[in-house]
Every structure is written in C-alpha cells, then in structure tokens.
Design an enzyme around this catalytic site. Sequence first.
Site, mmCIF file in Angstrom:
data_model
loop_
_atom_site.group_PDB
_atom_site.id
_atom_site.type_symbol
_atom_site.label_atom_id
_atom_site.label_comp_id
_atom_site.label_asym_id
_atom_site.label_seq_id
_atom_site.Cartn_x
_atom_site.Cartn_y
_atom_site.Cartn_z
ATOM 1 C CE LYS A 1 -3.808 -2.400 2.265
ATOM 2 N NZ LYS A 1 -4.411 -2.864 3.502
ATOM 3 C CD GLN B 1 -3.826 -4.721 6.542
ATOM 4 O OE1 GLN B 1 -3.940 -3.656 5.945
ATOM 5 N NE2 GLN B 1 -4.203 -5.868 6.006
ATOM 6 C CG ASP C 1 -10.372 -0.087 5.426
ATOM 7 O OD1 ASP C 1 -10.113 -0.572 4.321
ATOM 8 O OD2 ASP C 1 -9.621 -0.203 6.421
HETATM 9 N N1 GUN Z 1 -7.326 -6.866 6.002
HETATM 10 C C1 GUN Z 1 -7.653 -7.537 4.864
HETATM 11 N N2 GUN Z 1 -8.311 -6.720 4.005
HETATM 12 C C2 GUN Z 1 -8.401 -5.515 4.608
HETATM 13 C C3 GUN Z 1 -8.973 -4.265 4.216
HETATM 14 O O1 GUN Z 1 -9.547 -4.093 3.126
HETATM 15 N N3 GUN Z 1 -8.854 -3.251 5.119
HETATM 16 C C4 GUN Z 1 -8.246 -3.412 6.335
HETATM 17 N N4 GUN Z 1 -8.209 -2.368 7.157
HETATM 18 N N5 GUN Z 1 -7.716 -4.563 6.719
HETATM 19 C C5 GUN Z 1 -7.790 -5.602 5.864
#
Ligand code: GUN
Length: 278
Positions: A49, A93, A116
């Site tokens: 990311k 995360q 998110d």
């Molecule tokens: N863990 C796996 N996919 C995601 C996501 O889309 N957002 C977050 N915050 N954690 C994740």
Amino acid sequence: MAVILDGKKLKEKILESLKIKIDGFTKKPSLTVILVGNDPASRIYVNNKKITAEKIGINSDIITYPSSVTEDELLEKIHELNKDDNVNAILVQLPLPEHISKEKVINMINPQKDVDGFTPYNFGKLFSGEKPFVYPCTPKGILLLLDEYNIELEGKHVVIVGRSNIVGKPLSQMMLNRNATVTICHSHTKNLAEITKTADILVSAVGENIIEGKMLKPGCVVVDVGIFKDAAGRTRGDVDFENVSKIASYISPVPGGVGPMTITSLMLNTVELFEKTL
Ligand code: GUN
C-alpha cells in the site's frame, strides 16, 4: 476458455490517471496505516500500500505496534490522527490481536478519514442506501473490474460466498444498489453447490479452495477474492482455476485479479477523502 478479468492491467490504467490528478494538486493527499503485530501477510499488504501510494504522489506513513500494544494506546493514537489536519485517510490493518476490540478501534476513526468505509457511520449509510464518505475497498474494486468488462449487474443473480464485514456484507449492498438479486452463502449454508449453480455471477471470499467447476452454471462470471498459500507455498485463490476457467465466461485470477483492485480503490478513496477537505 473464460476471459481473464485483469486487475493488474486495470490498476495500472486507473493509477496512471490518478497520478496526473494528484500532480495537479498543490498539497498532497496523505494516508496513514496502522499495523499491529507481525503477521507476515499483513506486513506485505501494508508495504505494498505504501509503495503504491508513494508512486502516485500520496504521502504515506506506516505506524507499527508490537502485538502487546494496549487498546488504549491504539485509541489514543487514532484520536491524535483524527485531529491532525495533515492526515486525510486512516487505515487500521485487520486482523487485530484478540485482546483488542476491533469494533472499538474502528469506531474511534473519524468517518471523514475512514478510508475503508468500515465505521458504523459509513457502514450504516451504505446499508441504508445513502452515500457513505467512501465505499469499502475490495467491493469497490470488484465493481470497477466488472464495469471495465461491461458485465451488467441489473437483474443478475449474484451469489456471494463469505459474509465478512470486509467483503461479503458491503458487496451485497453495493450489488443491491445496482439492482442485482443477491444471495449470501457462508459456512453454515446447506447445499452450497445447488445455490452456486444458479449464479450468473459468483463471488467467493472465503480463503479456502472451495469452488469447483461442477458447482457452476456454464457461462457464469467468477470473481475470486480468496488469497492464501497452499501446503506447497504457492499463492492460491478459492477457485479451481484450471477447471472453472473452462466453464466460466469471465474469471478473475489469483494473483492479479481482485488484489490489485483493492489497492487501487484504497488510492482512489484516499484522494476522495482529501478532495472533500479542499
Ligand atoms: N485486512 C484484509 N483486508 C483488509 C482491508 O480491506 N482493510 C483493512 N483495514 N484490513 C484488511
């Protein structure tokens, strides 16, 4: 042989135009990611990311904590980031260690920085058919991918396997908003194959190799959200790609399908949140 839903290619196309847009801003958008513990997969996702963000001109910070961090320390940090005008987007995360309440942590994020779309405010807006500040990244990426290949949703029967807050639940609402007929299946569903056989579009988000060719209607569109390592250490999805690709009309590969689209959506969401502050 099914057409490949190429997420990698679409990611490049979208990020190229997003970079041009960001180059035109005097101030840069910023994304802060909080990573707790040392789950190797989460670490890779978070680093990807950051690399992607920086490539297109988004300022990106990763704040890491050992898994021994307390809930209060995390909540205090989020409070601080909420107040910081230089932070446009916050992502915690998941998963978090068991001693930390995921709900409390997500609840703490200012919905206007909730990249998110997971806070109760944004989730509630989505489920009531109103516009959240942003839409959750993986479902948004799946819709971008289907739209790129002109796959119509209206009136289609979409079967989603998996009911997580990250994929299954928000995707079901976003598909409903597009006038699809949606069925959600999960680990307690009886006769899964009887239901999947009625799907015009099948989305699997389980993290186990469960979708076989005989479970599908010929010509079905197959979207594979699962990603995990098999016993031999190979990256796999939920779908038996070799057989299913002979039956489906379109199929997303793993890797290179939904994964790149999730990152793309994260970048789009960061820029959307930034633009709302201008
Ligand atoms: N863990 C796996 N996919 C995601 C996501 O889309 N957002 C977050 N915050 N954690 C994740």
